[in-house]
Scaffold this motif. Structure first.
Motif, PDB file in Angstrom:
ATOM      1  N   VAL A 110       0.826  -1.203   0.000  1.00  0.00           N
ATOM      2  CA  VAL A 110       0.000   0.000   0.000  1.00  0.00           C
ATOM      3  C   VAL A 110       0.865   1.260   0.000  1.00  0.00           C
ATOM      4  O   VAL A 110       0.557   2.223  -0.710  1.00  0.00           O
ATOM      5  CB  VAL A 110      -0.970  -0.019   1.208  1.00  0.00           C
ATOM      6  N   SER A 111       1.976   1.235   0.764  1.00  0.00           N
ATOM      7  CA  SER A 111       2.847   2.417   0.748  1.00  0.00           C
ATOM      8  C   SER A 111       3.381   2.656  -0.650  1.00  0.00           C
ATOM      9  O   SER A 111       3.408   3.784  -1.133  1.00  0.00           O
ATOM     10  CB  SER A 111       4.020   2.241   1.715  1.00  0.00           C
ATOM     11  N   GLY A 112       3.810   1.574  -1.310  1.00  0.00           N
ATOM     12  CA  GLY A 112       4.301   1.695  -2.678  1.00  0.00           C
ATOM     13  C   GLY A 112       3.215   2.201  -3.608  1.00  0.00           C
ATOM     14  O   GLY A 112       3.421   3.116  -4.406  1.00  0.00           O
ATOM     15  N   PHE A 113       2.041   1.611  -3.497  1.00  0.00           N
ATOM     16  CA  PHE A 113       0.940   1.976  -4.392  1.00  0.00           C
ATOM     17  C   PHE A 113       0.518   3.429  -4.199  1.00  0.00           C
ATOM     18  O   PHE A 113       0.420   4.189  -5.161  1.00  0.00           O
ATOM     19  CB  PHE A 113      -0.251   1.037  -4.144  1.00  0.00           C
ATOM     20  N   LEU A 114       0.308   3.825  -2.929  1.00  0.00           N
ATOM     21  CA  LEU A 114      -0.108   5.208  -2.697  1.00  0.00           C
ATOM     22  C   LEU A 114       1.003   6.177  -3.079  1.00  0.00           C
ATOM     23  O   LEU A 114       0.741   7.215  -3.678  1.00  0.00           O
ATOM     24  CB  LEU A 114      -0.525   5.401  -1.237  1.00  0.00           C
ATOM     25  N   GLY A 115       2.245   5.814  -2.727  1.00  0.00           N
ATOM     26  CA  GLY A 115       3.362   6.669  -3.124  1.00  0.00           C
ATOM     27  C   GLY A 115       3.369   6.887  -4.623  1.00  0.00           C
ATOM     28  O   GLY A 115       3.563   7.999  -5.112  1.00  0.00           O
ATOM     29  N   PHE A 116       3.117   5.811  -5.358  1.00  0.00           N
ATOM     30  CA  PHE A 116       3.073   5.886  -6.823  1.00  0.00           C
ATOM     31  C   PHE A 116       1.884   6.718  -7.304  1.00  0.00           C
ATOM     32  O   PHE A 116       2.035   7.611  -8.140  1.00  0.00           O
ATOM     33  CB  PHE A 116       2.997   4.465  -7.392  1.00  0.00           C
ATOM     34  N   ILE A 150       5.380   8.931   2.269  1.00  0.00           N
ATOM     35  CA  ILE A 150       6.301  10.006   1.866  1.00  0.00           C
ATOM     36  C   ILE A 150       7.598   9.406   1.319  1.00  0.00           C
ATOM     37  O   ILE A 150       8.087   9.809   0.253  1.00  0.00           O
ATOM     38  CB  ILE A 150       6.614  10.938   3.051  1.00  0.00           C
ATOM     39  N   LEU A 151       8.145   8.432   2.053  1.00  0.00           N
ATOM     40  CA  LEU A 151       9.387   7.779   1.601  1.00  0.00           C
ATOM     41  C   LEU A 151       9.212   7.204   0.204  1.00  0.00           C
ATOM     42  O   LEU A 151      10.016   7.434  -0.700  1.00  0.00           O
ATOM     43  CB  LEU A 151       9.767   6.641   2.556  1.00  0.00           C
ATOM     44  N   ALA A 152       8.128   6.443   0.014  1.00  0.00           N
ATOM     45  CA  ALA A 152       7.892   5.786  -1.281  1.00  0.00           C
ATOM     46  C   ALA A 152       7.711   6.820  -2.383  1.00  0.00           C
ATOM     47  O   ALA A 152       8.289   6.718  -3.464  1.00  0.00           O
ATOM     48  CB  ALA A 152       6.676   4.874  -1.194  1.00  0.00           C
ATOM     49  N   ILE A 172      13.707   1.115  -1.506  1.00  0.00           N
ATOM     50  CA  ILE A 172      12.870   1.833  -0.543  1.00  0.00           C
ATOM     51  C   ILE A 172      11.817   0.903   0.040  1.00  0.00           C
ATOM     52  O   ILE A 172      11.476   0.985   1.225  1.00  0.00           O
ATOM     53  CB  ILE A 172      12.230   3.101  -1.183  1.00  0.00           C
ATOM     54  N   LEU A 173      11.311  -0.016  -0.782  1.00  0.00           N
ATOM     55  CA  LEU A 173      10.312  -0.949  -0.260  1.00  0.00           C
ATOM     56  C   LEU A 173      10.937  -1.869   0.787  1.00  0.00           C
ATOM     57  O   LEU A 173      10.286  -2.228   1.772  1.00  0.00           O
ATOM     58  CB  LEU A 173       9.681  -1.752  -1.395  1.00  0.00           C
ATOM     59  N   ALA A 174      12.207  -2.223   0.596  1.00  0.00           N
ATOM     60  CA  ALA A 174      12.895  -3.047   1.593  1.00  0.00           C
ATOM     61  C   ALA A 174      13.026  -2.292   2.911  1.00  0.00           C
ATOM     62  O   ALA A 174      12.840  -2.858   3.988  1.00  0.00           O
ATOM     63  CB  ALA A 174      14.265  -3.459   1.084  1.00  0.00           C
ATOM     64  N   LYS A 196      22.093  -2.169   5.721  1.00  0.00           N
ATOM     65  CA  LYS A 196      22.531  -1.164   4.738  1.00  0.00           C
ATOM     66  C   LYS A 196      21.338  -0.401   4.146  1.00  0.00           C
ATOM     67  O   LYS A 196      21.471   0.740   3.760  1.00  0.00           O
ATOM     68  CB  LYS A 196      23.340  -1.834   3.632  1.00  0.00           C
ATOM     69  N   TYR A 197      20.173  -1.060   4.132  1.00  0.00           N
ATOM     70  CA  TYR A 197      18.998  -0.369   3.605  1.00  0.00           C
ATOM     71  C   TYR A 197      18.510   0.737   4.525  1.00  0.00           C
ATOM     72  O   TYR A 197      18.037   1.760   4.072  1.00  0.00           O
ATOM     73  CB  TYR A 197      17.851  -1.353   3.370  1.00  0.00           C
ATOM     74  N   PHE A 198      18.611   0.499   5.868  1.00  0.00           N
ATOM     75  CA  PHE A 198      18.090   1.522   6.786  1.00  0.00           C
ATOM     76  C   PHE A 198      18.758   2.857   6.525  1.00  0.00           C
ATOM     77  O   PHE A 198      18.109   3.879   6.467  1.00  0.00           O
ATOM     78  CB  PHE A 198      18.410   1.251   8.265  1.00  0.00           C
ATOM     79  N   VAL A 199      20.088   2.788   6.417  1.00  0.00           N
ATOM     80  CA  VAL A 199      20.838   4.026   6.303  1.00  0.00           C
ATOM     81  C   VAL A 199      20.370   4.780   5.061  1.00  0.00           C
ATOM     82  O   VAL A 199      20.094   5.975   5.107  1.00  0.00           O
ATOM     83  CB  VAL A 199      22.341   3.723   6.253  1.00  0.00           C
ATOM     84  N   LYS A 200      20.222   4.047   3.955  1.00  0.00           N
ATOM     85  CA  LYS A 200      19.735   4.665   2.729  1.00  0.00           C
ATOM     86  C   LYS A 200      18.345   5.250   2.944  1.00  0.00           C
ATOM     87  O   LYS A 200      18.072   6.386   2.593  1.00  0.00           O
ATOM     88  CB  LYS A 200      19.668   3.596   1.630  1.00  0.00           C
ATOM     89  N   GLY A 201      17.486   4.431   3.558  1.00  0.00           N
ATOM     90  CA  GLY A 201      16.109   4.857   3.784  1.00  0.00           C
ATOM     91  C   GLY A 201      16.046   6.106   4.632  1.00  0.00           C
ATOM     92  O   GLY A 201      15.310   7.046   4.336  1.00  0.00           O
ATOM     93  N   ILE A 202      16.876   6.123   5.683  1.00  0.00           N
ATOM     94  CA  ILE A 202      16.895   7.281   6.560  1.00  0.00           C
ATOM     95  C   ILE A 202      17.373   8.508   5.830  1.00  0.00           C
ATOM     96  O   ILE A 202      16.850   9.599   5.988  1.00  0.00           O
ATOM     97  CB  ILE A 202      17.802   7.012   7.759  1.00  0.00           C
ATOM     98  N   MET A 203      18.357   8.314   4.960  1.00  0.00           N
ATOM     99  CA  MET A 203      18.871   9.471   4.218  1.00  0.00           C
ATOM    100  C   MET A 203      17.790  10.054   3.335  1.00  0.00           C
ATOM    101  O   MET A 203      17.619  11.255   3.267  1.00  0.00           O
ATOM    102  CB  MET A 203      20.086   9.076   3.392  1.00  0.00           C
ATOM    103  N   ILE A 204      17.046   9.177   2.671  1.00  0.00           N
ATOM    104  CA  ILE A 204      15.948   9.670   1.840  1.00  0.00           C
ATOM    105  C   ILE A 204      14.941  10.412   2.710  1.00  0.00           C
ATOM    106  O   ILE A 204      14.478  11.490   2.390  1.00  0.00           O
ATOM    107  CB  ILE A 204      15.260   8.511   1.104  1.00  0.00           C
ATOM    108  N   GLY A 205      14.645   9.804   3.887  1.00  0.00           N
ATOM    109  CA  GLY A 205      13.692  10.426   4.786  1.00  0.00           C
ATOM    110  C   GLY A 205      14.190  11.760   5.301  1.00  0.00           C
ATOM    111  O   GLY A 205      13.442  12.718   5.417  1.00  0.00           O
ATOM    112  N   ALA A 206      15.486  11.820   5.588  1.00  0.00           N
ATOM    113  CA  ALA A 206      16.050  13.030   6.168  1.00  0.00           C
ATOM    114  C   ALA A 206      16.020  14.179   5.170  1.00  0.00           C
ATOM    115  O   ALA A 206      15.813  15.324   5.536  1.00  0.00           O
ATOM    116  CB  ALA A 206      17.475  12.772   6.632  1.00  0.00           C
TER     117      ALA A 206
END
Lengths: 318, 302
Positions: B94-100, B158-160, B197-199, B289-299
C-alpha cells in the motif's frame, strides 16, 4: 478552416474529459486507503466529545450525563487533582528535558566514530550499537530484569566482589527514576540516533577537509570547524521536533518499568492517561479531557516550533 | 599529503581513548543479549542464582524444548508471526501503491488527498478516543486490530513517493505506450524499480509489528490473540502464575527431576526473551545497509 478549429476544440474537450475520467478512476483506486486513514486518524477525533460527558464504560454515550466542562474545571480547581497533575507534569518535563539536554550525545557519537579509520571496527560498532533500537521495550525490560534484579548479574557480581552485602533494588526503587529512564532510553537509542548524523557526515564535501588541511588544520580543528557545523542543521531539526513532542513521552517504556515503588516519579502524561483511563483508574472521561488538552498543546507546540524554524532558519520542519 | 599522515602524540592518545570508548559502548550494547543467551543454555539452578556471568556452564538446551510446551506460547508466536507477515506485506504494497499514485498528476485533487494523509502524522486523538473507535469498529479482540490501523502510514508513503519521483517518467510512458494500465505500470515497472525503498519500509514495518505490545495491552483481552511480546510481559510480571504454569507443564510426577534442567521462572523468562529477540538479531544485519539509505531519503524530505 473554421471547421478544423471546431474539431480541434472538440478534440481538446474530449481529451480533457478523458483526462478527468482517468483522474477520477485513479482517485477510486486510492479511495479505500483514504477511508482507512479517515477511520483511524480523523474519525477518532469524534471521541473527544466523551470529555464533555460523564462516561461509564458499559453504557452508551446517550445514556450518560452531559457534564460540559466539569472535567476540565476539575483539572484546574480540585486540589488533589492539581497536585497529581503537577506531579505528572514534573515527571513529563523532567524526562523530556533530560532527553533534550542529552540530545547532543548522538552528534558526539557520530563525530568520534567517524574518526575511527579501521573500517571493519567502525562497521561492527555501528551495527552492534544500533541493535538495541530494534528491540521492544518489553525486551529491554526483560533484559533489565535479568541483569538488575536481586539475583541478577550486577548484584551477584557486586556481592562476589564484596562491594555490597545486600542486593541493591535497582528496579523496585524510586531513587533516581528519571536518571534510570534516561539511561535506558540512551542505551536503546544512542547508536541509532547517530546513524542520521553519520549519513550527514558522509555527505560533507571532502574538498572542505582537503582545503582546511592545506591551511594546516589538525583533526580536532577539522571536527570543530567543519564536521560539527555541517551537522547543526540536522541537529536543530531533531531538537525542534523533540520540543514539539515534549508532552509525548510514549507509553511503552514507562509502562513496562512502572511498579508500585517508582510510580511517583515514573508516571509521565501518557502513562497517567492510560492508568486513569484504562488501567484501573476507571475515569475515561477525565483521561479523554487530559488527552485532548495534551493533543492541543502538542499541535500548538509543533506549529510554534515550525514558525520559529521558519523565522530563524528560513526553513519549515513540517 | 604524506607529511600530514605523521602521527603526533595527541593523535595516538586520542585514538587509543576513542577505540577503547567505542569498544566499551559496543560491549554495553550487546552484553545483555549475550548474558540472556548463556543463561538459557546453562544449568538452571546456577542461572536462577545469578551465577552465570561470562561463560555458560553445564550447557543444555532443554529450556528451549520445554518452553515450547508452555501453554499459550505457540499460539502467541503464531499471532506474532501472522501479524508480522500480513501486516508487513500490506504496508509495503500500500505504501508503494499510494506513493506511486500520488506522483500521478492526472489524479483528481491529488495534492489535497496527499495532504489529507500526511497531516495525520501530526495529530492524535488520544488513548480513550482510539479505544472507543476500535470498539465501534468491532476491532477490539479482533486480529484485524493489528493489521488495519498499520496499513496507511504517512511516513512510509512520503518515503515511497519521494523515491518513485526519482524514477524517470519515460519508463512509465513507455509502458503506457505498450498499452499498460495503471495497475500494470505499478506492478511491472514501479514495484521492481523501487526495491530499495520498499525493503526499508518492509524492515521498519516488520520490526514494528514484531515488537508491538501496546495494541495487545489496550485492545485485546482474549488470550488467543496475545502477541509474544505481551505474553512475555505477563511472564515477567506475574512470577506466581509462571510458577503455576511450570508446575502444569511438568505434570504431577516429580521423579527424576534434575535440578539443573528443571524450569525456573528465570529460565523461562530468559528463554522466551531470546526466542523473541532472535529473529531480529538474524534479520537485522542483513538489512542494515537499507536503513541508512532509507533514513537518508527520509532526512532529505523531513
Amino acid at each position: 478552416m473554421r471547421q478544423s478549429i471546431v474539431l480541434n476544440t472538440e478534440k481538446v474537450t474530449i481529451k480533457k474529459k478523458k483526462k478527468n475520467a482517468e483522474g477520477k478512476k485513479m482517485f477510486l483506486y486510492i479511495l479505500p486507503f483514504l477511508i482507512l486513514s479517515f477511520a483511524f486518524s480523523y474519525f477518532p477525533l469524534y471521541g473527544w466529545v466523551y470529555a464533555f460527558f460523564d462516561y461509564k464504560p458499559p453504557l452508551n454515550l446517550s445514556q450518560c450525563d452531559f457534564v460540559g466542562l466539569k472535567w476540565f474545571k476539575m483539572l484546574f480547581t480540585n486540589s488533589t487533582q492539581i497536585k497529581q497533575l503537577a506531579k505528572v507534569m514534573t515527571n513529563t518535563f523532567a524526562i523530556s528535558g533530560l532527553g533534550l539536554a542529552t540530545s547532543f550525545l548522538p552528534v558526539f557519537f557520530a563525530i568520534l566514530l567517524n574518526e575511527i579509520k579501521v573500517k571493519w571496527f567502525k562497521r561492527t560498532v555501528q551495527t552492534l550499537t544500533t541493535l538495541p533500537n530494534f528491540i521492544s521495550w518489553v525486551m529491554v525490560f526483560s533484559a533489565a530484569f535479568s541483569l538488575f534484579s536481586a539475583t541478577g548479574m550486577v548484584n551477584s557480581f557486586l556481592i562476589d566482589l564484596g562491594i555490597i552485602t545486600e542486593p541493591i533494588k535497582f528496579l523496585d526503587s524510586d531513587s533516581h527514576t528519571w536518571l534510570a529512564m534516561l539511561l535506558w532510553s540512551t542505551w536503546k537509542g544512542l547508536g541509532w540516533g547517530a546513524i542520521m548524523y553519520l549519513a550527514a557526515i558522509a555527505g560533507i564535501d571532502q574538498e572542505l577537509y582537503e582545503a582546511a588541511r592545506v591551511d594546516g588544520a589538525g583533526r580536532f580543528r577539522l571536527m570543530i570547524h567543519i564536521t560539527l557545523p555541517a551537522l547543526m542543521p540536522t541537529f536543530f531539526v531533531l531538537a525542534m521536533l523533540s520540543i514539539a513532542n515534549f508532552l509525548n513521552n510514549g507509553l511503552d517504556q514507562y509502562y513496562v518499568f512502572q511498579n508500585s515503588f517508582n510510580k511517583q516519579h515514573i508516571q509521565v502524561l501518557d502513562l497517567y492517561v492510560y492508568n486513569i483511563g484504562i488501567g484501573g483508574g476507571n475515569s475515561p472521561s477525565l483521561a479523554t479531557a487530559i488527552g485532548m488538552l495534551k493533543s492541543i498543546v502538542s499541535i500548538t507546540l509543533l506549529a510554534g516550533v515550525n514558525l520559529l524554524s521558519k523565522k530563524v532558519r528560513g526553513e519549515s520542519i513540517i | 599529503m604524506s607529511k600530514k599522515n605523521k602521527l603526533t602524540t595527541n593523535d595516538i592518545i586520542f585514538s587509543v581513548v576513542n577505540y577503547t570508548v567505542f569498544t566499551l559502548i559496543t560491549i554495553l550494547c550487546i552484553y545483555p543479549f549475550y548474558y540472556l543467551v548463556i543463561n538459557t543454555i546453562s544449568a538452571n539452578d546456577l542461572s536462577a542464582n545469578g551465577a552465570i556471568n561470562f561463560l555458560p556452564k553445564q550447557i543444555h538446551f532443554k529450556n528451549y524444548i520445554e518452553v515450547f510446551k508452555l501453554k499459550g506460547l505457540l499460539p502467541a508466536a503464531g499471532i506474532s508471526l501472522a501479524r508480522t507477515a500480513i501486516g508487513t506485506s500490506l504496508t509495503v504494497l500500500v505504501s508503494g501503491f499510494l506513493g506511486f499514485m500520488f506522483t500521478q498528476h492526472k489524479m483528481w485533487a491529488r495534492k489535497f488527498w496527499y495532504r489529507f494523509i500526511v497531516i495525520t502524522m501530526y495529530f492524535n486523538a488520544g488513548l480513550i478516543p482510539m479505544f472507543i473507535t476500535m470498539d465501534t469498529l468491532h476491532l477490539t479482540n479482533n486480529f484485524l486490530v493489528y493489521i488495519l490501523p498499520a496499513i496507511v502510514q504517512p511516513f512510509n508513503i512520503i518515503l515511497a513517493k519521494t523515491y518513485i519521483e526519482s524514477i524517470p517518467t519515460s519508463l512509465q510512458e513507455a509502458a503506457e505506450m505498450d498499452g499498460a494500465g495503471i495497475i500494470t505500470v505499478f506492478s511491472k515497472v514501479i514495484l521492481p524499480t523501487s526495491k530499495p525503498i520498499l525493503a526499508t519500509i518492509a524492515i521498519f514495518s516488520a520490526v514494528a509489528q514484531w515488537n508491538s505490545f501496546q495494541d495487545t495491552l489496550i485492545y485485546v483481552t482474549d488470550q488467543k490473540l496475545y502477541s509474544l511480546q505481551y505474553l512475555l510481559y505477563c511472564y515477567i510480571n506475574q512470577a506466581n502464575s509462571l510458577k503455576a504454569l511450570i508446575m502444569n507443564s511438568m505434570g504431577s510426577s516429580n521423579n527424576l527431576m534434575v535440578l539443573a534442567t528443571q524450569q525456573t521462572p528465570t529460565s523461562i523468562r530468559m528463554t522466551v526473551t531470546v526466542i523473541v529477540v532472535l529473529p531480529i538479531l538474524f534479520v537485522y544485519p542483513i538489512f542494515q545497509k537499507y536503513f541508512v539509505k532509507g533514513i537518508m531519503i527520509g532526512a532529505v524530505k523531513g
